[in-house]
Design an enzyme around this catalytic site. Structure first.
Site, PDB file in Angstrom:
ATOM      1  N   THR A  19      24.311 -10.629  23.330  1.00 49.38           N
ATOM      2  CA  THR A  19      24.359  -9.886  24.582  1.00 49.38           C
ATOM      3  C   THR A  19      23.519 -10.551  25.657  1.00 49.38           C
ATOM      4  OG1 THR A  19      24.671  -7.824  23.364  1.00 49.38           O
ATOM      5  CG2 THR A  19      23.958  -7.642  25.656  1.00 49.38           C
ATOM      6  N   LYS A  72      28.572 -10.889  25.140  1.00 49.25           N
ATOM      7  CA  LYS A  72      28.779  -9.613  25.823  1.00 49.25           C
ATOM      8  C   LYS A  72      27.822  -9.545  26.996  1.00 49.25           C
ATOM      9  CE  LYS A  72      27.516  -5.379  24.373  1.00 49.25           C
ATOM     10  NZ  LYS A  72      27.521  -4.077  23.650  1.00 49.25           N
ATOM     11  N   LYS A 104      26.079  -7.450  30.042  1.00 47.00           N
ATOM     12  CA  LYS A 104      25.762  -6.121  30.521  1.00 47.00           C
ATOM     13  C   LYS A 104      26.082  -6.015  32.015  1.00 47.00           C
ATOM     14  CE  LYS A 104      24.073  -4.001  26.861  1.00 47.00           C
ATOM     15  NZ  LYS A 104      24.652  -2.758  26.315  1.00 47.00           N
ATOM     16  N   ASP A 164      29.927  -4.730  29.152  1.00 44.35           N
ATOM     17  CA  ASP A 164      29.502  -3.389  28.775  1.00 44.35           C
ATOM     18  C   ASP A 164      28.800  -2.757  29.968  1.00 44.35           C
ATOM     19  OD1 ASP A 164      28.601  -1.085  27.629  1.00 44.35           O
ATOM     20  OD2 ASP A 164      27.262  -2.043  26.180  1.00 44.35           O
ATOM     21  N   GLU A 168      33.523  -2.197  27.868  1.00 45.86           N
ATOM     22  CA  GLU A 168      32.948  -1.143  27.033  1.00 45.86           C
ATOM     23  C   GLU A 168      32.335  -0.035  27.889  1.00 45.86           C
ATOM     24  OE1 GLU A 168      29.508  -0.739  23.558  1.00 45.86           O
ATOM     25  OE2 GLU A 168      30.154  -2.718  24.256  1.00 45.86           O
ATOM     26  N   ASP A 187      32.267   3.904  23.757  1.00 41.68           N
ATOM     27  CA  ASP A 187      31.019   3.793  23.005  1.00 41.68           C
ATOM     28  C   ASP A 187      30.270   5.113  23.048  1.00 41.68           C
ATOM     29  OD1 ASP A 187      28.613   3.165  21.821  1.00 41.68           O
ATOM     30  OD2 ASP A 187      27.980   1.726  23.324  1.00 41.68           O
ATOM     31  N   LYS A 243      28.936   2.982  16.045  1.00 42.62           N
ATOM     32  CA  LYS A 243      27.532   2.584  16.083  1.00 42.62           C
ATOM     33  C   LYS A 243      26.761   3.519  15.163  1.00 42.62           C
ATOM     34  CE  LYS A 243      26.136   1.120  20.047  1.00 42.62           C
ATOM     35  NZ  LYS A 243      25.735   1.124  21.484  1.00 42.62           N
ATOM     36  N   ASP A 275      29.224  -6.522  17.344  1.00 40.68           N
ATOM     37  CA  ASP A 275      28.108  -6.649  18.277  1.00 40.68           C
ATOM     38  C   ASP A 275      26.849  -6.169  17.564  1.00 40.68           C
ATOM     39  OD1 ASP A 275      26.606  -6.862  20.654  1.00 40.68           O
ATOM     40  OD2 ASP A 275      27.070  -4.797  21.222  1.00 40.68           O
ATOM     41  N   ASP A 326      23.634  -7.817  17.337  1.00 38.50           N
ATOM     42  CA  ASP A 326      22.634  -8.825  17.688  1.00 38.50           C
ATOM     43  C   ASP A 326      21.253  -8.243  17.938  1.00 38.50           C
ATOM     44  OD1 ASP A 326      23.345  -7.465  19.991  1.00 38.50           O
ATOM     45  OD2 ASP A 326      23.245  -9.221  21.288  1.00 38.50           O
TER      46      ASP A 326
END
Length: 349
Positions: A133, A158, A160, A187, A215, A240, A264, A316, A318
């Protein structure tokens, strides 16, 4: 097989660098560690509360986990499903605390049996590959971070977003320039309206930048807006923060609100995550797995779920790669090597 001692303690982990998303900036992961001991095994579980997402502070999560101790001590670990159900019924909504407690229970059960956690979900503990990310940064810093990530072996990034469309497009464009061959996802962490999401997707298309998914572009409770966004953009949309429970997943599926469900464990826990995965598979909706800023304990528990179920399209995981120091020695490469018994992590700190 009876549970003896259960301990709960804070687990504070500094980050390598500040981590900014649309919901705020973190410098530390203020987590909690739960340990469940039986006669022959010790299980470990972790939660990573983040108030804007989970609704918990670290203090509240610790208090909940400590209150759950009396529900566990003396109980048979083989009844782990019943124990998890009782804890979740008693403390509804305290998702980070419950993730830590549940993982410690299930991990102890698997260690008693001498099996990897992935076997509970139907698979062997094969390696899992994660993305990395890029937080909210100025464009030049985002590009440098992306270049560094590629040098470390990551080919899925990914980014942000969720600030202004102009700033977000500039950041994604810079990441694309810094890592032109990497697959990009974004995201927004609930930071946009449907109109802004549509504008963002159009801006990326005009620049010839491919994006594998957007996302959670809109607020978590705006399922109608999420569905509207999904209908209006060609980029797949992932839910999410909208999906914490299997019931949430059913609503998203029924309303055609997303192309992808992000499972998640910090929201749902291990056992309900399996139910959400089953819902997605039955509805022909793609699966993504995400994480909070967790150490190897939480990350490896999630990786076992991915390996065991075997149908996740987007990974995802990380969180521990963003920490200055993990609870065990951890490489910073894309591959997460998992083993057992349980999730295989015994913290050294």
């Amino acid at each position: 097989m009876n549970i003896g001692q259960v301990t709960v303690s804070p687990l504070d982990l500094p980050l390598r660098e500040p981590f900014e998303i649309s919901l705020g900036t973190q410098h530390h992961a203020n987590n909690l560690l739960v340990t469940v001991e039986t006669e022959n095994a010790t299980g470990y579980g972790e939660g990573s509360p983040l108030t804007p997402v989970t609704g918990e502070t670290q203090e509240a999560a610790l208090a909940t986990a400590r209150a759950a101790v009396e529900l566990l001590e003396g109980k048979n670990i083989a009844d782990y499903r019943e124990l998890v159900s009782e804890v979740r019924t008693t403390f509804p909504g305290m998702v980070s605390a419950l993730f830590a407690v549940e993982t410690a229970i299930v991990d102890a059960y698997c260690r008693e049996r001498g099996v990897p956690l992935s076997e509970l979900f139907g698979g062997s503990p094969d390696p899992v590959t994660t993305d990395l990310t890029i937080p909210i940064l100025p464009p030049d810093e985002a590009a440098d971070r992306a270049t560094r990530a590629v040098e470390e072996g990551f080919d899925h990034l990914k980014v942000k977003t969720g600030t202004t469309v102009e700033r977000d497009v500039a950041r994604v464009e810079s990441v694309h320039e810094g890592a032109p061959n990497a697959e990009l996802a974004v995201d927004a962490n609930q930071g946009w309206s449907p109109k802004e999401t549509i504008q963002f997707a159009a801006e990326l298309e005009s620049r010839g930048i491919d994006c594998s998914l957007i996302e959670q572009p809109v607020p978590a409770d705006d399922v109608v807006g999420l569905a509207r966004t999904r209908d209006a953009v060609s980029i797949p949309v992932a839910a999410d923060e909208t999906v914490f429970t299997p019931e949430d997943a059913i609503r998203v599926v029924r309303e055609d609100a997303a192309d992808i469900l992000n499972v998640k464990l910090g929201k749902s826990g291990l056992l309900a995550a399996q139910d959400i995965a089953s819902i997605a598979e039955a509805a022909n909706v793609e699966l993504m797995v995400g994480c909070m800023l967790e150490s190897a304990i939480g990350i490896h528990a999630s990786a076992h779920l991915v390996s065991g179920i075997g149908s996740f399209s987007h990974v995802d995981l990380d969180g521990n790669r963003l920490l200055a120091d993990d609870v065990v020695a951890t490489n910073r490469e894309p591959t997460i090597d998992i083993g057992g018994p349980g999730h295989g992590i015994t913290p050294s700190r």
